[in-house]
Structures are given as C-alpha cells and as structure tokens.
Scaffold this active site. Structure first.
Site, mmCIF file in Angstrom:
data_model
loop_
_atom_site.group_PDB
_atom_site.id
_atom_site.type_symbol
_atom_site.label_atom_id
_atom_site.label_comp_id
_atom_site.label_asym_id
_atom_site.label_seq_id
_atom_site.Cartn_x
_atom_site.Cartn_y
_atom_site.Cartn_z
ATOM 1 N N ASP A 1 -4.201 2.371 -4.872
ATOM 2 C CA ASP A 1 -2.814 2.372 -4.382
ATOM 3 C C ASP A 1 -2.521 1.168 -3.499
ATOM 4 O OD1 ASP A 1 -4.257 3.063 -2.086
ATOM 5 O OD2 ASP A 1 -2.609 4.277 -1.329
ATOM 6 N N GLU A 2 -3.291 0.111 -3.691
ATOM 7 C CA GLU A 2 -3.201 -1.002 -2.752
ATOM 8 C C GLU A 2 -3.416 -2.322 -3.494
ATOM 9 O OE1 GLU A 2 -6.445 -0.644 -0.068
ATOM 10 O OE2 GLU A 2 -6.029 -2.552 0.904
ATOM 11 N N ASP B 1 0.854 -1.191 0.000
ATOM 12 C CA ASP B 1 0.000 0.000 0.000
ATOM 13 C C ASP B 1 0.890 1.240 0.000
ATOM 14 O OD1 ASP B 1 -3.072 0.843 1.469
ATOM 15 O OD2 ASP B 1 -1.458 2.279 1.246
HETATM 16 N N1 DCP Z 1 -8.791 8.567 -1.081
HETATM 17 C C1 DCP Z 1 -9.910 9.299 -1.413
HETATM 18 N N2 DCP Z 1 -11.005 9.277 -0.605
HETATM 19 C C2 DCP Z 1 -11.010 8.555 0.538
HETATM 20 C C3 DCP Z 1 -9.886 7.797 0.902
HETATM 21 C C4 DCP Z 1 -8.797 7.840 0.050
HETATM 22 O O1 DCP Z 1 -9.888 9.962 -2.448
HETATM 23 N N3 DCP Z 1 -12.085 8.565 1.333
HETATM 24 C C5 DCP Z 1 -7.631 8.626 -1.974
HETATM 25 C C6 DCP Z 1 -6.586 9.511 -1.398
HETATM 26 C C7 DCP Z 1 -5.513 8.599 -0.923
HETATM 27 C C8 DCP Z 1 -5.711 7.354 -1.781
HETATM 28 O O2 DCP Z 1 -7.077 7.331 -2.136
HETATM 29 O O3 DCP Z 1 -4.234 9.169 -1.089
HETATM 30 C C9 DCP Z 1 -5.332 6.087 -1.045
HETATM 31 O O4 DCP Z 1 -6.137 5.927 0.102
HETATM 32 P P1 DCP Z 1 -5.548 5.315 1.442
HETATM 33 O O5 DCP Z 1 -6.700 5.009 2.329
HETATM 34 O O6 DCP Z 1 -4.593 4.219 1.132
HETATM 35 O O7 DCP Z 1 -4.793 6.549 2.139
HETATM 36 P P2 DCP Z 1 -3.362 7.155 1.876
HETATM 37 O O8 DCP Z 1 -2.603 6.403 0.851
HETATM 38 O O9 DCP Z 1 -3.510 8.616 1.595
HETATM 39 O O10 DCP Z 1 -2.664 7.043 3.278
HETATM 40 P P3 DCP Z 1 -2.083 5.717 4.019
HETATM 41 O O11 DCP Z 1 -0.632 5.960 4.172
HETATM 42 O O12 DCP Z 1 -2.788 5.683 5.319
HETATM 43 O O13 DCP Z 1 -2.376 4.541 3.146
HETATM 44 CA CA CA Z 2 -2.385 4.153 0.887
#
Ligand code: DCP
Ligand code: CA
Length: 407
Positions: free
Chosen positions: A105-106, A10
């Site tokens: 991203d996962e 991720d």
């Molecule tokens: N995203 C979004 N709306 C949401 C959650 C996430 O648009 N409700 C988008 C923004 C994030 C991406 O998807 O950058 C990936 O979501 P993640 O939950 O994996 O969060 P992050 O990658 O930002 O942070 P982490 O390091 O906790 O994975």
């Molecule tokens: Ca992420």
C-alpha cells in the site's frame, strides 16, 4: 544539479479502510483486522479510531480486546486487499513510469525524468492523491520532497489523509523537530542509548560528531549521520516482481538413494524460500522437476489456494510431488529442482484462522543467524545429511561444491 522530485504515497490504515469501504456500518467505530477477539494471533492493522485506544499492528488480539472490548474484530480477506493494491499501483503508473512498489500500500514516485510534463510537482502530487482517493475510495497520505527519506518522513507527518511538502531550503527546519524514532536507522536499542544522552529530536543528533555516532553504533552510525541530515541518494527503483523463483541442481554423479535425494530437495526448498522472503513473495504454485539418468525430464506441480512462503510447508508439498516421480522409475537421477510460481506480494490472510506473523518472524530470525554465521548454521535434519557428504564452506555460506545451483 537539478533538485529531484520524489512523491511518497501510502494508504491510511489499509486493510481496515478496505473493510470500512465494504461495510460502512464499521465507520466511526474501532475496527481491528487480523482475527476475532478471543483468537490467538495478532492484529494486522486497525483503523484510526482503534488507534486512540492504544491498539496497533502486531498487538495480540486478546490485548486489543482488553483495551477496547467494543472493538469490531474482523479476520480480513487478503484477496480483496490484493485487488485494491493492484488498482492503486495501476493508477500511479498513469503519472510516471518511475514507480517503486515499496509494499502493498506504499509507493515512491519520481517525477524528475518527466518534469516537462508537469508545471508544478506539488500540484501533480495533489492530483495523484485526489485521483487515487476518488478511484479506490481509500484515503491516502502524501509526502513530497527531494529524496526518498524526506518524502517518507513527510508522509508520516501528513497522516492521516494529509499532504505535506518539504519545500526547498526548509529541509533543516522540517527535520529538526521530528523525534529520533522516526529515522529508520534508529531502532529501539539505539533510542534507549540516545535518550540517556538526552537526545530526543533529530536536531539534537546534529550536535554529535560523525566519529561519536560511529563509536556508538558502528556502521549503523554512519547511516544515522546521513539520515539525520536528510541525505539520501537512493534512486526510485522500479522493479517488477519475478514471475517465478526456482532452484535446481545437477549432481556430480547420478543419485539413487532416496534419503539423499530428499536431502537435496530440502536444501533446494530452503534456498528457494530464502529467495521468496527476500522478495516478499508467496507462491500459489509449487513445482518439482526430476531429470533421470537417461535425460528424460518430468515435472509435477500443485496449485495451493493459500499462497506459501514457509520452508516447511513448501517442502512437504515438494516431497509429496517428488516421491511418486522417483518411485515410478528404476533410473537414478541426475538433477532435481523446485520452482515457485504464480507469486503474490504480501502475506496471505486466511478466512479460517486468525492472523499470525509467527512464520515471517521465524524466517527473519533464521536469515539473521545465517547472515552472521553462514547458511550452514541453521539446517533441517534432512539438510544435515548433505553436510556429511559435501564439504560445505561455512565461512562463505553453505555451498554445494559439486553441484551447480541456478537461480
Ligand atoms: N500489515 C501486516 N502486517 C504488519 C504490518 C502491516 O499485515 N506487520 C498490513 C496491514 C496494513 C497494511 O499491511 O493495513 C499496510 O501497512 P502499513 O504499515 O502501511 O499500515 P496501515 O496502512 O494499516 O496504517 P498507516 O495508516 O499507519 O499506514
Ligand atoms: Ca499504510
């Protein structure tokens, strides 16, 4: 049975990390992606510096600003993130064909089938991590375990930028100390109930008999029972995103009435958007098809630069495309159809408007009500007209009895 090898990977603070990569002046400062500080809407995500201020994804931008007035707010650019995401997955497929794209991203990778290629799975997983970080410039967290739920929990433990392996025989030890909120089956309500029972850690759940969990949470309780023990036999599911989603229907008798045709069109759009939501897809091309009573078929399509998923927006375009098709002919129609193509996964971000997940939440709420009371429980005014004409079977959902509906 052979122990499986699952790797969960991720990207850390995905959108924010891309912004830092594009503009290194942001590094080390709190970055919030989704809109400007004064705008309506919520944060799509933020970097880890911003998280120290208590900011998180989904928080209203104004509240982010109150918590962190020095934060750097950016609207974000979805196309750019999509490009990074595609590169990310391309790299993963170089290591195994068993890749499940869990979100933008996962991913889950399964190495079980190609175990002969690798001497050591954890080492292979570390190689994947290093390679992705080198090629994309983004930091990732990686979890290695014998199944999906443990692998995902391992990634959580590894965040940010870390690596964590749940070694054979140490699964219990790993789970015992994790908070109950880390299990996907335990939502905010369940958390409140369990905390009242003085249950805070996964290990505390083990004391509850299966029957108690079931009486507390119903079928969910069964889930919680398995999850809390790290039992998960779900396969890593490689699914390719569909190229298009379409819905069409042939009428029992040809239709000439314009309002009735539009009612069918609305119903088909509704069904179509349900499909898009289920697959987490947004469409760049909306297409409408009409077949006349003489079997001549016409198709009209439109390209939209901001990909769409929402029913209202898609219906407006479909209607716009459909009306001239109908007006230009004196014939009645025997079939109408709608199709969404040029599909992209994940939500679009507009360059001109702050981020908002209002539409997604609305769609999810509609799906939830329909899940309980049937498709016919939530209908637009246009669709209601069909209600009067066809006998809808409310128990089994909203079914056009006289018409064939193809996926
Ligand atoms: N995203 C979004 N709306 C949401 C959650 C996430 O648009 N409700 C988008 C923004 C994030 C991406 O998807 O950058 C990936 O979501 P993640 O939950 O994996 O969060 P992050 O990658 O930002 O942070 P982490 O390091 O906790 O994975
Ligand atoms: Ca992420």
């Amino acid at each position: 049975m052979k122990r499986r090898c699952i790797v969960h990977i991720d990207i850390d603070a995905f959108f924010a990390a891309v912004e830092e990569l594009l503009n290194p002046a942001l590094i080390g400062r709190p970055v919030i992606v989704g809109g400007l500080a004064h705008e309506r809407g919520v944060a799509a995500t933020c970097n880890y510096v911003a998280r120290r201020y208590g900011i998180h994804a989904g928080m209203p931008l104004r509240q982010c600003y109150q918590l962190c007035p020095d934060g750097l707010f950016v609207r974000g650019n979805y196309q750019v993130y999509q490009a990074f995401s595609e590169k990310f997955f391309r790299l993963l497929y170089e290591y195994t064909p068993d890749v499940e794209e869990a979100s933008l991203d996962e991913a889950y990778l399964e190495f079980t089938r190609c175990r002969h290629l690798y001497n050591s799975f954890p080492e292979a997983a570390r190689r994947v991590k290093a390679r992705v970080e080198k090629e994309t410039g983004l930091k990732v967290s990686v979890g290695v375990a014998p199944n999906k739920i443990l692998a995902k929990l391992a990634t959580k433990k590894a965040k940010p930028a870390g690596f964590f392996e749940v070694e054979e025989g140490r699964e219990e030890e790993f789970l015992r100390g994790l908070g109950i909120e880390s299990l996907p089956g335990i939502g905010p309500k369940a958390q409140v109930i369990l905390r009242l029972l003085n249950i805070h850690k996964i290990g505390d759940l083990w004391g509850l008999p299966r029957a108690s969990l079931r009486s507390l949470f119903g079928l969910e309780g069964e889930e919680v029972y398995l999850q809390s023990r790290g039992i998960d036999s779900r396969p890593v599911f490689h699914r390719t995103a569909p190229k298009s989603v379409s819905r069409e229907t042939t009428f029992l008798e040809d239709i000439w009435d314009r309002r009735l045709l539009l009612a069918h069109l609305a119903y088909l759009c509704d069904r179509l958007t349900l499909g898009l939501r289920q697959e987490h897809l947004y469409a760049h091309i909306i297409e409408v098809k009409a077949r006349y009573s003489d079997f001549k078929t016409e198709v009209r399509r439109r390209l939209v630069l901001t990909p769409l998923q929402e029913m209202g927006a898609i219906y407006r375009i479909a209607e716009d495309l459909f009306l001239p098709l109908f007006a230009s002919s004196r014939l009645s129609l025997r079939l109408v159809g709608v199709k969404a193509s040029d599909l992209v996964r994940a939500r679009p971000l507009s360059l001109f408007e702050p981020y908002s997940d209002r539409e997604e939440r609305l769609g999810a709420a509609v799906d939830q009500v329909r899940g309980k009371y049937g498709f016919g429980s939530v209908l637009t005014m246009r669709e209601k007209m069909l209600d009067a004409i066809y006998a809808f079977e409310r128990q089994r959902g909203f079914v056009l009895k006289t018409a064939s509906l193809t996926r």
